[in-house]
Design an enzyme around this catalytic site. Structure first.
Site, PDB file in Angstrom:
ATOM      1  CD  GLU A 281      21.569  23.209  45.189  1.00 39.28           C
ATOM      2  OE1 GLU A 281      21.757  24.440  45.346  1.00 39.28           O
ATOM      3  OE2 GLU A 281      21.298  22.706  44.091  1.00 39.28           O
ATOM      4  N   PRO A 282      22.335  22.573  51.374  1.00 40.86           N
ATOM      5  CG  PRO A 282      22.219  21.196  53.263  1.00 40.86           C
ATOM      6  CD  PRO A 282      21.856  21.251  51.796  1.00 40.86           C
ATOM      7  N   GLY A 283      24.810  24.602  53.045  1.00 42.22           N
ATOM      8  CA  GLY A 283      26.253  24.773  53.225  1.00 42.22           C
ATOM      9  C   GLY A 283      26.568  25.258  54.618  1.00 42.22           C
ATOM     10  NE  ARG A 320      30.395  35.023  57.179  1.00 44.44           N
ATOM     11  CZ  ARG A 320      29.724  35.488  58.207  1.00 44.44           C
ATOM     12  NH1 ARG A 320      30.270  35.546  59.413  1.00 44.44           N
ATOM     13  NH2 ARG A 320      28.476  35.916  58.057  1.00 44.44           N
ATOM     14  CE1 TYR A 324      29.339  38.791  51.802  1.00 41.64           C
ATOM     15  CE2 TYR A 324      30.536  37.292  53.231  1.00 41.64           C
ATOM     16  CZ  TYR A 324      30.033  37.611  51.986  1.00 41.64           C
ATOM     17  OH  TYR A 324      30.237  36.763  50.933  1.00 41.64           O
ATOM     18  CB  CYS A 350      49.161  47.254  55.714  1.00 39.75           C
ATOM     19  SG  CYS A 350      49.606  48.996  55.734  1.00 39.75           S
ATOM     20  CE1 TYR A 378      30.174  30.498  51.416  1.00 40.10           C
ATOM     21  CE2 TYR A 378      28.790  30.426  53.371  1.00 40.10           C
ATOM     22  CZ  TYR A 378      28.984  30.163  52.035  1.00 40.10           C
ATOM     23  OH  TYR A 378      27.994  29.540  51.312  1.00 40.10           O
TER      24      TYR A 378
END
Length: 423
Positions: A281-283, A320, A324, A350, A378
């Site tokens: 299941e690679p993304g 991201r 993260y 803002c 993402y």
């Protein structure tokens, strides 16, 4: 010259090119912010997994939460891939892209009864079940339809993937899957439920993983369970090894997909399970380095402590960095010979958290176009309309051809479904 980790992105004398087209031309033609993807980068990434899996039963399932644009799904469907989904909405997207439901695995910790019915009616390949209450609910829904739901249990092996805590999924502290110690008991329950057909086992330990060792550790624990299940009379048709392989953002050196898969298959063969079908299941590793986000420089704002390069892309377009603290490479689409300065690349939203890159050495002027690299995963899929900002357009580059695959939103579309209070 190709950029490290980006085989279809080249730096030429006249600027950055994606496959056969200059990024500056794309920005001028379609406007910014703009997501641009390399179709051949996606095909090449899928092919690297498929080469390693050749010669044995397998299904490469693209984890579409990384990038769910229809043309991206179409690209992987045409490459023979299946799909890993986590919602009823994602199911509808895959079907709209022309992929058969028989190549879909349904993951996620919070499937609703309606989503289960929708997936059963469509005929998905398998449900990756993540808890005992979900297992009971799935049996109930399937039984009400006069069916048995094909089921694979997602096992949490308590293995540290060595990644950001927000994208770690294989530890006891994470919400995903059933604890390794409980798995045999849950499979025994599943065997007795009228609406369940046990077909496989599943494991996914996180994302942006840059070493093979966590995969092999998790795989050993998974195969221990497969052995125990076989001894108990439960023989599984497939082993789903999940995804999560990292990409190069800075100086990471993850194993290639071929190398990782070959190591895992060798371990499976050593343990006597080479006859079982393998699902992956690679993304991120399929789409991450296939995409860039293009942004135009609006203003340069020197300051006493920081110099700010203000661009028209923001945290609503690419979250991201804010979510993260992710480092993503930023390059001018056309290089200037003027002196570079250190800038924080920030957007118009803002929020002080609205930044795309801190402390970047750039030679830029207002009106220039910057490319944020490794933005294929993402990026658009997590975009929002914060500050009533329409989402970006998307284009797909295929050789020297370009296709508009998502039109830029208009402000009117953002509140088209809202209502003023009468009177």
């Amino acid at each position: 010259m190709t950029l490290p980790g980006h085989p279809f992105l080249t730096a030429r004398d006249d600027g950055l090119w994606l496959e056969g087209l200059p990024l500056l031309e794309l920005a001028r033609r379609f406007g910014t912010p703009l997501y641009a993807y390399s179709r051949n980068a996606m095909r090449a990434a899928a092919a690297s997994y498929q080469r390693a899996l050749a010669g044995r039963p397998h299904l490469l399932c693209y984890a579409m939460k990384a990038n769910s644009s229809l043309a991206v799904l179409q690209t992987f469907a045409e490459a023979g891939c299946g799909f890993d989904i986590v919602s009823g909405g994602e199911l509808q997207r895959v079907l709209a892209a022309g992929a058969p439901a028989s190549r879909i695995v349904f993951s996620g910790v919070g499937k609703t009864h309606d989503e289960m019915r929708q997936a059963l009616d469509a005929g998905v390949r398998c449900f990756n079940v993540e808890s005992e209450p979900e297992l009971a609910a799935l049996s109930e829904v399937a039984s009400s339809l006069g069916r048995r739901a094909p089921m694979s249990l997602r096992v949490n092996p308590d293995v540290d993937a060595g990644t950001h805590p927000y994208i770690s999924t294989g530890l006891k502290a994470n919400k995903f899957g059933v604890a390794h110690e409980r798995a045999l008991s849950v499979y025994r329950q599943a065997r007795e439920l009228p609406g369940i057909e046990v077909v496989g086992i599943d494991c996914h330990i996180g994302s942006q993983i840059t070493s093979a060792s966590p995969y092999l550790d998790a795989l050993d624990r998974l195969l221990d369970l497969v052995d125990a299940l076989a001894a108990d009379g439960i023989d599984l048709r497939h082993i789903d090894l999940g995804g999560g392989l990292g990409i190069t953002y800075t100086d990471e050196e993850p194993p290639s997909a071929e190398d990782l898969v070959r190591q895992m298959l060798a371990r499976i063969d050593e343990r006597g399970h080479g006859h079982r079908e393998i699902l992956l299941e690679p993304g991120r590793s399929l789409v991450g380095n296939a995409g860039v986000l293009l942004a135009s420089v609006l203003y340069l704002k020197p300051g006493e402590e920081k110099n700010f390069c203000i661009v028209d892309a923001a945290m609503n377009d690419l979250v991201r960095p804010a979510m993260y603290q992710a480092w993503m490479r930023i390059e001018p689409c056309v290089r200037r010979t003027t002196q570079a300065r250190t800038w924080d690349v920030v957007g118009p939203v803002c929020e002080s958290g609205d930044w795309l890159g801190h402390d970047r050495k750039l030679a830029v002027e207002p009106g220039d176009v910057l490319a944020v690299l490794s933005a294929g995963a993402y990026g658009m899929t997590m975009a929002s309309n914060y500050n009533t900002r329409p989402r970006a357009a998307e284009v797909m580059v295929d050789g020297d051809a370009v296709h508009l695959i998502r039109e830029r939103e208009s402000v009117a579309q953002l509140f088209a479904g809202e209502k003023l209070i009468a009177g």
